[in-house]
Design an enzyme around this catalytic site. Structure first.
Site, PDB file in Angstrom:
ATOM      1  N   ASP A 286      37.628  54.985 -26.928  1.00 37.48           N
ATOM      2  CA  ASP A 286      38.776  54.327 -26.259  1.00 37.48           C
ATOM      3  C   ASP A 286      39.788  55.389 -26.286  1.00 37.48           C
ATOM      4  OD1 ASP A 286      40.905  52.808 -25.055  1.00 37.48           O
ATOM      5  OD2 ASP A 286      40.432  51.044 -26.272  1.00 37.48           O
TER       6      ASP A 286
ATOM      7  N   CYS B  42      34.662  48.030 -19.548  1.00 36.44           N
ATOM      8  CA  CYS B  42      35.211  48.435 -20.920  1.00 36.44           C
ATOM      9  C   CYS B  42      35.996  47.201 -21.758  1.00 36.44           C
ATOM     10  CB  CYS B  42      35.951  49.655 -20.795  1.00 36.44           C
ATOM     11  SG  CYS B  42      37.408  49.748 -19.852  1.00 36.44           S
TER      12      CYS B  42
ATOM     13  N   ASN C 242      39.779  47.414 -18.931  1.00 38.68           N
ATOM     14  CA  ASN C 242      39.409  47.677 -17.331  1.00 38.68           C
ATOM     15  C   ASN C 242      40.734  48.327 -16.691  1.00 38.68           C
ATOM     16  OD1 ASN C 242      38.902  45.991 -14.393  1.00 38.68           O
ATOM     17  ND2 ASN C 242      37.994  47.807 -14.778  1.00 38.68           N
TER      18      ASN C 242
ATOM     19  N   CYS D 245      41.460  52.042 -18.471  1.00 46.00           N
ATOM     20  CA  CYS D 245      41.258  53.357 -18.888  1.00 46.00           C
ATOM     21  C   CYS D 245      40.098  53.901 -18.279  1.00 46.00           C
ATOM     22  CB  CYS D 245      41.494  53.665 -20.232  1.00 46.00           C
ATOM     23  SG  CYS D 245      43.149  53.173 -20.869  1.00 46.00           S
ATOM     24  N   ARG D 246      38.834  53.471 -19.385  1.00 45.47           N
ATOM     25  CA  ARG D 246      37.345  54.156 -19.097  1.00 45.47           C
ATOM     26  C   ARG D 246      36.890  53.601 -17.951  1.00 45.47           C
ATOM     27  NH1 ARG D 246      35.705  52.438 -24.985  1.00 45.47           N
ATOM     28  NH2 ARG D 246      37.300  50.520 -24.437  1.00 45.47           N
ATOM     29  N   SER D 247      36.617  52.171 -17.816  1.00 44.52           N
ATOM     30  CA  SER D 247      35.739  51.729 -16.709  1.00 44.52           C
ATOM     31  C   SER D 247      36.332  52.035 -15.195  1.00 44.52           C
ATOM     32  CB  SER D 247      35.248  50.165 -16.825  1.00 44.52           C
ATOM     33  OG  SER D 247      36.487  49.567 -16.917  1.00 44.52           O
TER      34      SER D 247
HETATM   35  P1  4NP Z   1      39.924  50.579 -21.756  1.00 44.98           P
HETATM   36  O1  4NP Z   1      41.276  50.901 -22.853  1.00 44.98           O
HETATM   37  O2  4NP Z   1      39.043  49.539 -22.453  1.00 44.98           O
HETATM   38  O3  4NP Z   1      39.408  51.923 -21.745  1.00 44.98           O
HETATM   39  O4  4NP Z   1      40.726  50.213 -20.474  1.00 44.98           O
HETATM   40  C1  4NP Z   1      42.073  49.921 -23.272  1.00 44.98           C
HETATM   41  C2  4NP Z   1      43.201  49.501 -22.617  1.00 44.98           C
HETATM   42  C3  4NP Z   1      43.833  48.413 -22.810  1.00 44.98           C
HETATM   43  C4  4NP Z   1      44.091  47.769 -24.088  1.00 44.98           C
HETATM   44  C5  4NP Z   1      42.963  48.353 -24.976  1.00 44.98           C
HETATM   45  C6  4NP Z   1      41.945  49.208 -24.457  1.00 44.98           C
HETATM   46  N1  4NP Z   1      44.734  47.011 -24.586  1.00 44.98           N
HETATM   47  O5  4NP Z   1      44.494  46.529 -25.587  1.00 44.98           O
HETATM   48  O6  4NP Z   1      45.672  46.592 -23.587  1.00 44.98           O
END
Ligand code: 4NP
Length: 142
Positions: free
Chosen positions: A113, A3, A6, A8-10
């Site tokens: 997201d 994702c 790295n 939240c989702r992955s």
């Molecule tokens: P992820 O979510 O891609 O599911 O891990 C996010 C986590 C952090 C950020 C964006 C998306 N960020 O902009 O810090």
């Protein structure tokens, strides 16, 4: 499992796939990574850790890392959460065979997201869980 952050989702996808793989007695190497470097070295987002724990899965020991080119050699399948991840990872693919390994986790749909919306962590868990179940079923019967 890939994702953006790295965190939240992955990490959920890694934890869920590892859990299902263990349940099926499969000896698969499963990992996750991000396309953005803001959180490298950190653990998963607390909201992901909590929702996973609620479902009996411990993702607290995972450590955020960036996707790297050698992952194309290391892994047979690379699952991404959304179309941005898909474009970013395909842009790094060194050749056609590597590009063929990259797929959306949900086939044609995206895993949204949840970073800016606490209420989305449970539905995102459920989406990823269903995607992982479908993938396991497909891979063990192919
Ligand atoms: P992820 O979510 O891609 O599911 O891990 C996010 C986590 C952090 C950020 C964006 C998306 N960020 O902009 O810090």
């Amino acid at each position: 499992m890939v994702c953006l952050g790295n965190i939240c989702r992955s990490p959920l996808a890694e934890g869920i796939m590892q859990h299902l793989s263990d349940e099926h007695g499969l000896d698969w190497k499963i990992d996750s990574a991000g396309t953005g470097d803001w959180h490298v070295g950190e653990g998963p987002d607390r909201r992901s850790t909590r929702v996973a724990k609620n479902h009996g899965i411990d993702i607290s020991k995972q450590v955020c890392r960036l996707f790297k080119k050698s992952d194309f050699e290391e892994f047979d399948h690379i699952y991404v959460m959304d179309r941005y991840n898909l474009a970013d990872i395909l842009a790094m693919a060194p050749h056609e065979e590597a590009a063929r390994k990259v797929k959306l986790l949900l086939g044609v749909h995206e895993v949204p997201d949840p970073y800016y919306d606490d209420s989305q962590f449970e539905p995102v868990f459920e989406l990823i869980e269903q995607g992982c179940k479908d993938i396991i079923k497909k891979l063990i019967t192919s």
